[in-house]
Design a protein around this motif. Structure first.
Motif, short mmCIF file in Angstrom:
data_model
loop_
_atom_site.label_atom_id
_atom_site.label_comp_id
_atom_site.label_asym_id
_atom_site.label_seq_id
_atom_site.Cartn_x
_atom_site.Cartn_y
_atom_site.Cartn_z
N MET A 187 -21.85 13.69 30.03
CA MET A 187 -22.96 14.10 30.88
C MET A 187 -23.81 12.90 31.28
N LEU A 188 -23.66 11.82 30.54
CA LEU A 188 -24.51 10.64 30.75
C LEU A 188 -23.77 9.48 31.40
N ALA A 189 -22.46 9.54 31.42
CA ALA A 189 -21.65 8.45 31.98
C ALA A 189 -20.64 8.99 32.97
N SER A 190 -20.28 8.17 33.93
CA SER A 190 -19.28 8.57 34.93
C SER A 190 -17.90 8.65 34.28
N PRO A 191 -16.96 9.34 34.93
CA PRO A 191 -15.59 9.37 34.39
C PRO A 191 -14.98 7.98 34.23
N ASP A 192 -15.26 7.07 35.16
CA ASP A 192 -14.72 5.72 35.05
C ASP A 192 -15.28 4.99 33.84
N THR A 193 -16.59 5.14 33.62
CA THR A 193 -17.21 4.51 32.45
C THR A 193 -16.65 5.10 31.16
N THR A 194 -16.53 6.42 31.12
CA THR A 194 -15.97 7.08 29.94
C THR A 194 -14.56 6.59 29.67
N GLY A 195 -13.76 6.47 30.73
CA GLY A 195 -12.39 5.98 30.57
C GLY A 195 -12.36 4.57 30.02
N ALA A 196 -13.26 3.71 30.50
CA ALA A 196 -13.31 2.33 30.02
C ALA A 196 -13.70 2.28 28.54
N LEU A 197 -14.63 3.13 28.14
CA LEU A 197 -15.04 3.18 26.74
C LEU A 197 -13.93 3.74 25.86
N GLN A 198 -13.20 4.70 26.37
CA GLN A 198 -12.05 5.21 25.63
C GLN A 198 -11.05 4.09 25.36
N ASP A 199 -10.81 3.25 26.35
CA ASP A 199 -9.88 2.13 26.18
C ASP A 199 -10.35 1.20 25.07
N VAL A 200 -11.65 0.94 25.05
CA VAL A 200 -12.21 0.06 24.01
C VAL A 200 -12.01 0.67 22.63
N LEU A 201 -12.31 1.95 22.50
CA LEU A 201 -12.26 2.59 21.19
C LEU A 201 -10.83 2.78 20.69
N THR A 202 -9.90 3.10 21.59
CA THR A 202 -8.51 3.27 21.15
C THR A 202 -7.92 1.93 20.73
N SER A 203 -8.34 0.85 21.38
CA SER A 203 -7.87 -0.47 20.97
C SER A 203 -8.41 -0.81 19.58
N ALA A 253 -15.03 -5.39 18.98
CA ALA A 253 -15.13 -4.07 19.60
C ALA A 253 -16.53 -3.85 20.17
N GLN A 254 -17.52 -4.36 19.47
CA GLN A 254 -18.90 -4.25 19.93
C GLN A 254 -19.10 -4.98 21.26
N LYS A 255 -18.54 -6.17 21.36
CA LYS A 255 -18.64 -6.94 22.61
C LYS A 255 -17.88 -6.26 23.74
N ALA A 256 -16.72 -5.71 23.42
CA ALA A 256 -15.92 -5.02 24.44
C ALA A 256 -16.63 -3.77 24.93
N PHE A 257 -17.28 -3.07 24.02
CA PHE A 257 -18.04 -1.86 24.36
C PHE A 257 -19.18 -2.22 25.31
N ALA A 258 -19.88 -3.30 24.99
CA ALA A 258 -21.00 -3.76 25.82
C ALA A 258 -20.52 -4.13 27.22
N ARG A 259 -19.38 -4.81 27.31
CA ARG A 259 -18.85 -5.20 28.61
C ARG A 259 -18.45 -3.97 29.43
N ALA A 260 -17.84 -2.99 28.77
CA ALA A 260 -17.40 -1.79 29.47
C ALA A 260 -18.58 -1.03 30.06
N LEU A 261 -19.68 -0.97 29.31
CA LEU A 261 -20.89 -0.30 29.81
C LEU A 261 -21.52 -1.07 30.96
N LYS A 262 -21.46 -2.37 30.88
CA LYS A 262 -22.11 -3.22 31.87
C LYS A 262 -21.32 -3.29 33.17
N ASP A 263 -20.00 -3.28 33.06
CA ASP A 263 -19.14 -3.51 34.24
C ASP A 263 -18.96 -2.28 35.10
N GLN A 264 -19.14 -1.09 34.54
CA GLN A 264 -18.85 0.12 35.31
C GLN A 264 -20.03 0.50 36.22
#
Length: 423
Positions: free
Chosen positions: A385-401, A412-423
Motif C-alpha cells: 500500500m506504501l510502495a509501487s509494484p516496481d519498488t516492491t519487486g526490487a525489494l523482493q529481489d534484494v531479500l531473496t538474494s 543487504a542493508q545497502k542493497a535495500f537502501a539502493r532499491a528504495l532510492k532508485d525506484q
C-alpha cells in the motif's frame, strides 16, 4: 493471497503498444440491451479453500440477478498479466482481482477503470472501512475498486499436535520466545517452520519480522517515508539479522514450495508453525480442522503487536456499455454486502471489510482480527500500500538474494537502501 509483481512497467509497455486505441470504444464490446447482467470475473483464487470462498460470491451474484462467469487463473502475477492483456486488447473482463494496494494505480492514471462512487456512497464505505483500505481504493476522490476482504499477512499458525509433541504449552509473547519454541520443535524431530521459498513468501515473512521486531515507527519510516537513515540504522540491520535466523528452522525442501503446500505441513503435524496470511485458514478448513482445537493462531507477539492490513479488491475496466456498467455496479454491491462478506471470508480465512456483520459463524482467529482492527493504533498498512509494484519487486529481489545467498546483513542493508532510492 498477496503477491507483488512488477506490473507497473508492463502496463506502461502494453499501453504504449496500443497507442491510438480508444479505451472508451473498445474496453468492452457493447452487449444487446436485453442481455443478462453477465460478469466475467478474473481472479487467482484456485486453492481448495479459495475456490470454496469465491463460490460464495458467485452464488450471491447469481441470486441477485446476475450471471457470474468465472475466469480463475492460477498465480497472482499470471492473473494480473491476463487482465492487462485483455484490457489493452479490447476484451476486458467485467471485473478483475488485484491486491488492495498500488497495483492498479497505473490503470486509474490511464483512465482505464470505471469508478463505483454511487455504490460506495450507498454502502457508506467511507464510514465502514479502515483508513488504510480507503486510501488504497479511493483515488482523487473516486472509488476505483471494491474491497472484498482484509487480510493480515503476518499471522502465525501452529499445529496443536506438534506443539504438544515438542512440549510447548503457550503461545510466544516475544521474538526470543518464538525462536526458543522453534528450537524445541526442531529438537522434537519436526520441521519447525513450514516455509515456501518463493520471493513473495520471503517478502511477507520479512515484513512480519520487520513489523513485530522493528516496530511500526521504523516500518513506516522505511516503507512510507523511504528514509535512508532509517534503512541504514542499526535497528534495521537487526531486523535483517533476525529474519535470517529463521533459515536454521526451515527444511531442505522449502525452495520453490507453494504456500498451500507449506500450510499442509502444519495441517498434517509434520511442521510446527507457518508465518502466512490468514488466507491459510481456508486450507485448515478444507481439511476439517478447527481453530483453537486442531490448530492455533496468533497475530504477532503480545497484546499490542502491529496488525498489518492488506487484502483483495475487484477493479472494473472502463466501458460505456450500459449492461456492463450495471453488471459492475451490481457486483460491487453484492461483494461488499454483509451476508456475502461473511460467507466469503469465513471460507477465505480473512475478515470482512466492514464491522457491522454477524460474527457468529467466524472462527476464533477471525473474531480476534475483527476485535484488533477496531484499534486504529495497531493498524499498519501492508508494504504494497506504501510502495509501487516496481519498488516492491526490487525489494523482493534484494531479500531473496539475502535469504538464499551467503550475503552479509550489511550488504543487504545497502542493497535495500539502493532499491528504495532508485525506484
Amino acid at each position: 493471497m498477496i503477491k507483488a509483481t512488477k506490473l507497473g512497467s508492463a502496463i506502461a509497455l502494453a499501453l504504449a503498444a496500443c497507442a491510438g486505441w480508444s479505451t472508451t470504444a473498445r474496453a468492452q464490446a457493447p452487449a444487446p440491451a436485453s442481455a443478462p447482467l453477465k460478469a466475467t470475473v478474473i481472479h487467482w483464487w484456485t486453492s481448495g479453500g479459495e475456490s470454496q470462498a469465491v463460490k460464495q460470491f458467485a452464488d450471491a451474484y447469481n441470486k441477485a440477478g446476475g450471471q457470474w462467469v468465472d475466469n480463475a487463473i492460477a498465480g497472482a502475477d499470471q492473473s494480473r498479466a491476463t487482465t492487462i492483456n485483455r484490457i489493452v486488447g479490447g476484451n476486458a473482463p467485467t471485473a478483475a482481482q488485484f491486491n488492495t494496494s498500488k497495483q492498479f494505480r497505473d490503470f486509474v492514471e490511464q483512465g482505464l477503470l470505471n469508478n463505483v462512487d454511487d455504490v460506495a456512497a450507498a454502502g457508506k464505505w467511507d464510514q465502514i472501512m479502515p483508513p488504510s483500505i480507503l486510501a488504497a481504493i479511493k483515488i482523487n476522490g473516486h472509488f476505483y475498486a471494491a474491497p472484498v476482504d482484509i487480510h493480515m499477512p503476518a499471522w502465525f499458525f501452529y499445529s496443536k499436535a506438534a506443539y504438544k509433541k515438542a512440549g510447548i504449552a503457550n503461545e510466544p509473547q516475544t521474538w526470543d520466545e518464538f525462536l526458543a519454541q522453534l528450537a524445541k520443535l526442531k529438537a522434537a524431530g519436526l520441521v519447525p517452520l513450514a516455509f515456501g521459498g518463493q520471493v513473495w513468501q520471503e517478502k511477507i515473512t520479512f515484513d512480519a519480522i520487520f513489523a513485530m521486531v522493528g516496530g511500526s515507527d521504523l516500518y513506516l519510516k522505511v516503507y512510507r517515508d523511504r528514509d535512508q537513515k532509517a534503512v541504514m540504522s542499526p535497528a534495521f540491520k537487526q531486523v535483517l539479522v533476525d529474519f535470517k535466523k529463521l533459515k536454521a528452522f526451515v527444511d531442505a525442501g522449502s525452495p520453490g514450495r507453494n504456500w498451500n503446500d507449506a500450510t499442509a505441513m502444519v495441517v498434517s503435524g509434520k511442521a510446527g508453525v507457518q508465518i502466512m496470511g490468514d488466507w491459510a485458514k481456508g486450507e485448515f478448513s478444507s481439511a476439517k480442522q478447527v481453530a483453537g482445537k486442531d490448530f492455533g493462531c496468533f497475530p504477532g507477539f503480545g497484546p499490542k503487536a502491529p496488525y498489518i492490513v492488506a487484502g483483495d479488491a475487484f477493479v472494473f475496466p472502463k466501458t460505456t456499455d450500459a449492461n456492463a456498467v450495471k453488471a459492475q455496479k451490481l457486483l460491487a454491491t453484492v461483494v461488499t454486502s454483509p451476508a456475502a462478506q461473511v460467507a466469503f471470508n469465513s471460507r477465505k480465512g480473512a475478515i470482512p471489510i466492514r464491522g457491522d456483520v454477524d460474527e457468529s459463524t467466524l472462527d476464533i482467529c477471525a473474531k480476534q482480527g475483527l476485535a484488533i482492527i477496531k484499534d486504529k493504533s495497531r493498524q499498519l498498512p501492508n508494504a504494497e500500500m506504501l510502495a509501487s509494484p516496481d519498488t516492491t519487486g526490487a525489494l523482493q529481489d534484494v531479500l531473496t538474494s539475502y535469504w538464499n545467498k551467503n550475503q552479509s546483513p550489511e550488504d543487504a542493508q545497502k542493497a535495500f537502501a539502493r532499491a528504495l532510492k532508485d525506484q
